[in-house]
Design a protein around this motif. Structure first.
Motif, PDB file in Angstrom:
ATOM      1  N   GLU A 121      -1.754  21.383  11.264  1.00  0.00           N
ATOM      2  CA  GLU A 121      -0.687  21.885  12.124  1.00  0.00           C
ATOM      3  C   GLU A 121      -0.615  23.404  12.014  1.00  0.00           C
ATOM      4  O   GLU A 121      -0.581  23.965  10.925  1.00  0.00           O
ATOM      5  N   TYR A 122      -0.576  24.056  13.184  1.00  0.00           N
ATOM      6  CA  TYR A 122      -0.336  25.497  13.247  1.00  0.00           C
ATOM      7  C   TYR A 122       0.993  25.725  13.983  1.00  0.00           C
ATOM      8  O   TYR A 122       1.694  24.770  14.316  1.00  0.00           O
ATOM      9  N   ASP A 123       1.340  26.956  14.224  1.00  0.00           N
ATOM     10  CA  ASP A 123       2.677  27.283  14.730  1.00  0.00           C
ATOM     11  C   ASP A 123       3.020  26.564  16.027  1.00  0.00           C
ATOM     12  O   ASP A 123       4.109  26.028  16.188  1.00  0.00           O
ATOM     13  N   TYR A 124       2.104  26.560  16.971  1.00  0.00           N
ATOM     14  CA  TYR A 124       2.424  25.996  18.276  1.00  0.00           C
ATOM     15  C   TYR A 124       1.336  25.060  18.795  1.00  0.00           C
ATOM     16  O   TYR A 124       1.295  24.724  19.987  1.00  0.00           O
ATOM     17  N   TYR A 125       0.451  24.627  17.933  1.00  0.00           N
ATOM     18  CA  TYR A 125      -0.594  23.675  18.344  1.00  0.00           C
ATOM     19  C   TYR A 125      -1.118  22.929  17.122  1.00  0.00           C
ATOM     20  O   TYR A 125      -0.851  23.302  15.973  1.00  0.00           O
ATOM     21  N   LEU A 126      -1.836  21.853  17.401  1.00  0.00           N
ATOM     22  CA  LEU A 126      -2.509  21.080  16.360  1.00  0.00           C
ATOM     23  C   LEU A 126      -4.011  21.260  16.507  1.00  0.00           C
ATOM     24  O   LEU A 126      -4.531  21.367  17.620  1.00  0.00           O
ATOM     25  N   PHE A 127      -4.696  21.270  15.381  1.00  0.00           N
ATOM     26  CA  PHE A 127      -6.156  21.422  15.386  1.00  0.00           C
ATOM     27  C   PHE A 127      -6.787  20.171  14.781  1.00  0.00           C
ATOM     28  O   PHE A 127      -6.432  19.755  13.677  1.00  0.00           O
ATOM     29  N   PHE A 128      -7.701  19.538  15.523  1.00  0.00           N
ATOM     30  CA  PHE A 128      -8.378  18.328  15.077  1.00  0.00           C
ATOM     31  C   PHE A 128      -9.883  18.571  15.008  1.00  0.00           C
ATOM     32  O   PHE A 128     -10.443  19.331  15.808  1.00  0.00           O
ATOM     33  N   VAL A 129     -10.511  17.911  14.072  1.00  0.00           N
ATOM     34  CA  VAL A 129     -11.979  17.886  13.993  1.00  0.00           C
ATOM     35  C   VAL A 129     -12.416  16.427  14.041  1.00  0.00           C
ATOM     36  O   VAL A 129     -12.020  15.628  13.179  1.00  0.00           O
ATOM     37  N   PHE A 130     -13.187  16.073  15.071  1.00  0.00           N
ATOM     38  CA  PHE A 130     -13.789  14.747  15.177  1.00  0.00           C
ATOM     39  C   PHE A 130     -15.281  14.866  14.867  1.00  0.00           C
ATOM     40  O   PHE A 130     -15.878  15.930  15.037  1.00  0.00           O
ATOM     41  N   GLN A 131     -15.857  13.753  14.451  1.00  0.00           N
ATOM     42  CA  GLN A 131     -17.310  13.712  14.253  1.00  0.00           C
ATOM     43  C   GLN A 131     -17.894  12.608  15.114  1.00  0.00           C
ATOM     44  O   GLN A 131     -17.599  11.427  14.907  1.00  0.00           O
ATOM     45  N   ALA A 132     -18.715  13.005  16.076  1.00  0.00           N
ATOM     46  CA  ALA A 132     -19.462  12.048  16.885  1.00  0.00           C
ATOM     47  C   ALA A 132     -20.841  11.866  16.262  1.00  0.00           C
ATOM     48  O   ALA A 132     -21.213  12.560  15.317  1.00  0.00           O
ATOM     49  N   ILE A 133     -21.602  10.920  16.796  1.00  0.00           N
ATOM     50  CA  ILE A 133     -22.966  10.683  16.330  1.00  0.00           C
ATOM     51  C   ILE A 133     -23.907  10.840  17.506  1.00  0.00           C
ATOM     52  O   ILE A 133     -23.703  10.239  18.563  1.00  0.00           O
ATOM     53  N   PHE A 192      -8.172  21.709  20.046  1.00  0.00           N
ATOM     54  CA  PHE A 192      -6.909  22.451  19.925  1.00  0.00           C
ATOM     55  C   PHE A 192      -5.962  21.849  20.962  1.00  0.00           C
ATOM     56  O   PHE A 192      -6.320  21.760  22.141  1.00  0.00           O
ATOM     57  N   ILE A 193      -4.766  21.477  20.562  1.00  0.00           N
ATOM     58  CA  ILE A 193      -3.921  20.747  21.503  1.00  0.00           C
ATOM     59  C   ILE A 193      -2.440  21.030  21.283  1.00  0.00           C
ATOM     60  O   ILE A 193      -1.967  21.191  20.154  1.00  0.00           O
ATOM     61  N   ASN A 194      -1.725  21.145  22.382  1.00  0.00           N
ATOM     62  CA  ASN A 194      -0.271  21.034  22.416  1.00  0.00           C
ATOM     63  C   ASN A 194       0.086  20.392  23.760  1.00  0.00           C
ATOM     64  O   ASN A 194      -0.788  19.876  24.452  1.00  0.00           O
ATOM     65  N   ASN A 195       1.347  20.419  24.144  1.00  0.00           N
ATOM     66  CA  ASN A 195       1.745  19.735  25.380  1.00  0.00           C
ATOM     67  C   ASN A 195       1.252  20.446  26.640  1.00  0.00           C
ATOM     68  O   ASN A 195       1.187  19.843  27.709  1.00  0.00           O
ATOM     69  N   ASP A 196       0.894  21.723  26.521  1.00  0.00           N
ATOM     70  CA  ASP A 196       0.505  22.503  27.696  1.00  0.00           C
ATOM     71  C   ASP A 196      -1.004  22.550  27.926  1.00  0.00           C
ATOM     72  O   ASP A 196      -1.444  22.785  29.046  1.00  0.00           O
ATOM     73  N   TYR A 197      -1.772  22.355  26.902  1.00  0.00           N
ATOM     74  CA  TYR A 197      -3.225  22.445  27.074  1.00  0.00           C
ATOM     75  C   TYR A 197      -3.935  21.634  25.992  1.00  0.00           C
ATOM     76  O   TYR A 197      -3.370  21.306  24.951  1.00  0.00           O
ATOM     77  N   ILE A 198      -5.188  21.324  26.286  1.00  0.00           N
ATOM     78  CA  ILE A 198      -6.113  20.781  25.301  1.00  0.00           C
ATOM     79  C   ILE A 198      -7.407  21.562  25.444  1.00  0.00           C
ATOM     80  O   ILE A 198      -7.910  21.759  26.550  1.00  0.00           O
ATOM     81  N   VAL A 199      -7.913  22.055  24.336  1.00  0.00           N
ATOM     82  CA  VAL A 199      -9.159  22.818  24.315  1.00  0.00           C
ATOM     83  C   VAL A 199     -10.153  22.063  23.443  1.00  0.00           C
ATOM     84  O   VAL A 199      -9.881  21.812  22.263  1.00  0.00           O
ATOM     85  N   THR A 200     -11.272  21.669  24.019  1.00  0.00           N
ATOM     86  CA  THR A 200     -12.329  21.004  23.254  1.00  0.00           C
ATOM     87  C   THR A 200     -13.483  21.975  23.060  1.00  0.00           C
ATOM     88  O   THR A 200     -13.853  22.700  23.985  1.00  0.00           O
ATOM     89  N   PHE A 201     -14.048  21.951  21.872  1.00  0.00           N
ATOM     90  CA  PHE A 201     -15.110  22.900  21.524  1.00  0.00           C
ATOM     91  C   PHE A 201     -16.221  22.130  20.817  1.00  0.00           C
ATOM     92  O   PHE A 201     -15.991  21.462  19.812  1.00  0.00           O
ATOM     93  N   HIS A 202     -17.441  22.198  21.351  1.00  0.00           N
ATOM     94  CA  HIS A 202     -18.589  21.537  20.720  1.00  0.00           C
ATOM     95  C   HIS A 202     -19.842  22.335  21.035  1.00  0.00           C
ATOM     96  O   HIS A 202     -19.982  22.906  22.121  1.00  0.00           O
ATOM     97  N   LYS A 203     -20.766  22.346  20.079  1.00  0.00           N
ATOM     98  CA  LYS A 203     -21.956  23.195  20.205  1.00  0.00           C
ATOM     99  C   LYS A 203     -23.087  22.514  20.953  1.00  0.00           C
ATOM    100  O   LYS A 203     -24.018  23.177  21.413  1.00  0.00           O
ATOM    101  N   GLU A 204     -23.055  21.194  21.047  1.00  0.00           N
ATOM    102  CA  GLU A 204     -24.046  20.442  21.789  1.00  0.00           C
ATOM    103  C   GLU A 204     -23.333  19.601  22.830  1.00  0.00           C
ATOM    104  O   GLU A 204     -22.120  19.443  22.798  1.00  0.00           O
ATOM    105  N   ASN A 205     -24.125  19.064  23.764  1.00  0.00           N
ATOM    106  CA  ASN A 205     -23.544  18.169  24.757  1.00  0.00           C
ATOM    107  C   ASN A 205     -22.932  16.959  24.064  1.00  0.00           C
ATOM    108  O   ASN A 205     -23.560  16.334  23.208  1.00  0.00           O
ATOM    109  N   ALA A 206     -21.694  16.633  24.414  1.00  0.00           N
ATOM    110  CA  ALA A 206     -20.980  15.513  23.799  1.00  0.00           C
ATOM    111  C   ALA A 206     -20.697  14.467  24.865  1.00  0.00           C
ATOM    112  O   ALA A 206     -19.892  14.696  25.779  1.00  0.00           O
TER     113      ALA A 206
END
Length: 315
Positions: free
Chosen positions: A69-81, A94-108
């Protein structure tokens, strides 16, 4: 590459490249970073103003599944295979009620699936950023099943290998390779199970009834996968121990037979050694029946020892 979906005030879903291009009031937006360049990653700091630690976690590699938990958003780390290499791949959210930001280095594929489902859904207006995240999480967990099933099938196939002309060494090597694969997927599934449990039981995330049902569904899948992995690990351990025991049993039998042969030939070697000495005075050497007598004595000793070993059930 950056792609963006956003829901305007009229409940219309639109797509653009960068969130900086949005010129209207919105309800929420989804920004997806895939193989982002340094210039694109700059938006994490300038546009969204994410905490430097969370940015560092997202841009580094091999993070364990977690959320913070950060001040105004939550940060999650998932692991895909990865579907081809069976290697774990990180998906950061990165997520809160106003936005969701997904970040990955390869195609997911998990992110792409959620992206397509959102665009094709007839209930776009009822989706929230958290619904999108749980959709990604559900797809991520579901993609574990093919690997778990494949490894379980390999374990069961060992039962049919007894009739195959293959050495024990090869089977032991295959067993250790299989245990290595099971350990790799276990290191992914177990932390994901802990993450889902923490979200369900924690108070940081306000879950709707629908979201809680979905998370319980995801958790059930993870529990099942963990049980399958642990069962496969136990079976491979039993297979390994069985083959090692079988190999030891074969070696013991070989050593027993060689020992019996050695023991039988020891008195015969003694007799031959005695009469092989070069002394001038050895009465038996000049006896007409000495050669035959020595043979009879050696045959009697050999037969007697074999009968004795048989009675002792030594072979």
């Amino acid at each position: 590459m950056i792609r963006t979906l956003y829901m305007n005030e009229q409940n219309e879903l639109h797509r653009c490249n960068s969130p900086e291009e949005i010129q209207t009031e919105i309800k929420w937006m989804w920004v997806d970073f895939e193989s982002a360049t340094s210039e694109e990653m700059r938006l994490l700091r300038t546009y969204f103003n994410f905490h430097p630690i969370s940015i560092e976690d997202a841009t580094s590699v091999n993070q364990r599944p977690k959320f913070k938990e950060y001040d105004y958003y939550l940060f999650f780390v998932f692991q895909a295979i990865d579907l081809k290499s069976m290697k774990p791949e990180e998906i950061d959210v990165f997520i809160n009620n106003d936005y969701i930001v997904t970040f990955h280095k390869e195609n997911a594929e998990e992110v792409d699936k959620a992206w397509r489902n959102l665009q094709n859904s007839t209930l776009k207006a009822k989706h929230s950023t958290h619904d999108i995240m749980y959709s990604i999480l559900d797809a991520t967990v579901d993609n574990y099943f093919p690997f778990v099933y494949e490894l379980e099938e390999k374990v069961f196939s060992f039962e049919d290998r007894h009739s195959v002309n293959i050495s024990t060494e090869e089977l032991i090597e295959e067993t250790f390779d299989l245990r290595e694969d099971l350990l790799m997927i276990r290191r992914t599934v177990n932390p994901m199970k802990d993450l889902v449990y923490r979200v369900l039981e924690g108070r940081l995330v306000n879950l709707s009834k629908k979201q809680r049902i979905l998370l319980h569904h995801i958790n059930d899948h993870l529990v099942r996968q963990v049980e399958m992995i642990e069962s496969s690990r136990e079976m491979t351990a039993d297979i390994r121990d069985n083959y090692i025991s079988l190999n030891s049993f074969k070696m013991n039998n070989i050593m027993k037979i060689l020992t019996i042969y050695s023991v039988i030939f020891m008195p015969l070697t003694l007799i031959v050694g005695i009469y092989g000495m070069n002394f001038d005075i050895m009465p038996e050497l000049h006896w007409n029946f000495g050669y035959l007598a020595v043979w009879l004595v050696m045959i009697f000793i050999t037969i007697g020892m074999i009968i004795y070993f048989k009675k002792k059930h030594w072979f």
